[in-house]
Design a protein around this motif. Structure first.
Motif, short mmCIF file in Angstrom:
data_model
loop_
_atom_site.label_atom_id
_atom_site.label_comp_id
_atom_site.label_asym_id
_atom_site.label_seq_id
_atom_site.Cartn_x
_atom_site.Cartn_y
_atom_site.Cartn_z
N PRO A 35 -71.18 37.72 4.56
CA PRO A 35 -70.72 37.33 5.90
C PRO A 35 -69.50 38.13 6.39
CG PRO A 35 -71.20 35.39 4.59
CD PRO A 35 -71.29 36.57 3.67
N SER A 36 -68.63 38.50 5.49
CA SER A 36 -67.44 39.23 5.93
C SER A 36 -67.79 40.63 6.46
CB SER A 36 -66.40 39.33 4.80
OG SER A 36 -66.94 39.95 3.67
N LEU A 37 -68.92 41.20 6.02
CA LEU A 37 -69.37 42.48 6.57
C LEU A 37 -69.73 42.31 8.04
CD1 LEU A 37 -70.27 45.44 6.42
CD2 LEU A 37 -72.48 44.62 5.54
N LYS A 38 -70.46 41.25 8.36
CA LYS A 38 -70.84 40.98 9.75
C LYS A 38 -69.60 40.72 10.59
CE LYS A 38 -73.91 39.52 12.99
NZ LYS A 38 -73.50 40.18 14.20
N LEU A 141 -69.05 53.17 1.98
CA LEU A 141 -70.24 52.42 1.55
C LEU A 141 -71.22 53.32 0.82
CD1 LEU A 141 -71.08 50.12 4.61
CD2 LEU A 141 -70.06 49.45 2.42
N GLU A 142 -71.33 54.55 1.26
CA GLU A 142 -72.23 55.52 0.61
C GLU A 142 -71.78 55.80 -0.83
OE1 GLU A 142 -75.03 56.85 1.55
OE2 GLU A 142 -75.07 56.77 3.73
N LEU A 143 -70.47 55.79 -1.06
CA LEU A 143 -69.94 56.20 -2.35
C LEU A 143 -69.55 55.04 -3.26
CD1 LEU A 143 -67.64 59.07 -1.02
CD2 LEU A 143 -69.93 59.29 -2.04
N ASP A 148 -72.06 46.22 -6.13
CA ASP A 148 -72.35 44.82 -6.42
C ASP A 148 -71.50 43.95 -5.50
OD1 ASP A 148 -69.77 44.89 -7.51
OD2 ASP A 148 -70.49 44.96 -9.57
N ASP A 149 -71.68 42.63 -5.57
CA ASP A 149 -70.96 41.72 -4.69
C ASP A 149 -69.45 41.88 -4.80
OD1 ASP A 149 -73.36 40.71 -3.82
OD2 ASP A 149 -73.23 38.82 -4.94
N LYS A 150 -68.96 41.95 -6.00
CA LYS A 150 -67.51 42.00 -6.22
C LYS A 150 -66.90 43.29 -5.66
CE LYS A 150 -63.89 41.62 -9.63
NZ LYS A 150 -63.51 41.48 -11.01
N SER A 151 -67.50 44.42 -5.96
CA SER A 151 -66.95 45.69 -5.47
C SER A 151 -67.07 45.79 -3.94
CB SER A 151 -67.60 46.89 -6.15
OG SER A 151 -68.97 46.97 -5.83
N LEU A 152 -68.15 45.25 -3.38
CA LEU A 152 -68.32 45.29 -1.93
C LEU A 152 -67.29 44.41 -1.23
CD1 LEU A 152 -69.81 46.37 0.50
CD2 LEU A 152 -71.50 44.54 0.22
N VAL A 153 -67.04 43.23 -1.75
CA VAL A 153 -66.03 42.34 -1.16
C VAL A 153 -64.64 42.98 -1.26
CG1 VAL A 153 -64.86 40.10 -1.41
CG2 VAL A 153 -67.36 40.22 -1.45
N THR A 154 -64.34 43.60 -2.39
CA THR A 154 -63.06 44.30 -2.55
C THR A 154 -62.95 45.45 -1.56
OG1 THR A 154 -63.01 43.70 -4.89
CG2 THR A 154 -61.59 45.52 -4.20
N TYR A 155 -64.04 46.19 -1.39
CA TYR A 155 -64.05 47.30 -0.44
C TYR A 155 -63.85 46.80 0.99
CZ TYR A 155 -65.64 51.20 2.36
OH TYR A 155 -65.73 52.19 3.30
N ARG A 160 -60.69 46.11 5.87
CA ARG A 160 -60.13 45.19 6.86
C ARG A 160 -58.64 45.41 7.03
NH1 ARG A 160 -57.92 40.70 5.73
NH2 ARG A 160 -59.01 40.43 3.76
N LYS A 161 -57.93 45.67 5.94
CA LYS A 161 -56.49 45.91 6.02
C LYS A 161 -56.18 47.19 6.81
CE LYS A 161 -55.20 43.37 1.88
NZ LYS A 161 -54.75 43.43 0.50
#
Length: 179
Positions: A35-38, A141-143, A148-155, A160-161
């Motif tokens: 959801p945070s991506l959207k 995102l390409e790199l 996985d969920d954890k790395s994507l949320v961290t990214y 966002r910052k």
């Protein structure tokens, strides 16, 4: 698949960031919804549209003020100094010179207070920052490894910052003395 579409006027328009990001993630085998991506993509689209509107507004108002202030100044100067020597000029311009001078003062105050030229430049810079943030975001995102969920949320948190700093630069344009 193209990342650009055309609007009805035929101009190229970027596809919504969320759809492009989901395409990248899906191509790399990641199908989960975050959801945070959207939310981040929607926020980007909102801010991007807002800055494009500001760029247009400050460009138009800057041109209007840039052109009208000197023209009105010249008309008033001629009317006050040489108006009687130019017969066709004397009746019409001398009658409207007081109204033109009030309008000239108002336009000069607006130009001084809102500085559309400066704001246009700042808005264009913010627009460039948004454009490059979008590219950097998609490149990340390409790199992203591991994907996985954890790395994507961290990214997404880090992205966002960085995005927040661009939003704060836009917010700083809110009041005239901040341009």
């Amino acid at each position: 698949m193209s990342n650009n579409t055309c609007d009805p006027a035929g101009k190229k328009k970027n596809e919504h960031l969320y759809h492009v990001a989901k395409t990248v993630l899906n191509r790399r085998g990641y199908d989960n919804d975050i959801p945070s991506l959207k939310e981040l993509a929607d926020s980007f689209e909102y801010n991007n549209q807002k800055i494009l509107s500001k760029i247009w507004w400050y460009k138009v108002s800057g041109y209007v003020l840039l052109i009208t202030i000197p023209i009105f100044s010249a008309i008033i100067a001629v009317a006050m100094n040489k108006g009687e020597e130019i017969p066709a000029f004397s009746l019409s311009i001398l009658e409207i010179a007081p109204s033109l001078s009030i309008l000239l003062v108002v336009l000069t105050v607006l130009n001084t207070a809102f500085k559309p030229g400066s704001r246009f430049t700042v808005c264009c810079g913010i627009g460039l920052d948004l454009f490059h943030w979008r590219l950097e975001f998609l490149e990340g995102l390409e790199l992203l490894e591991p994907l996985d969920d954890k790395s994507l949320v961290t990214y997404l948190e880090a992205a966002r910052k960085k995005f927040r700093k661009i939003q704060e630069a836009d917010i700083n344009l809110a009041l005239p003395e901040q341009a």
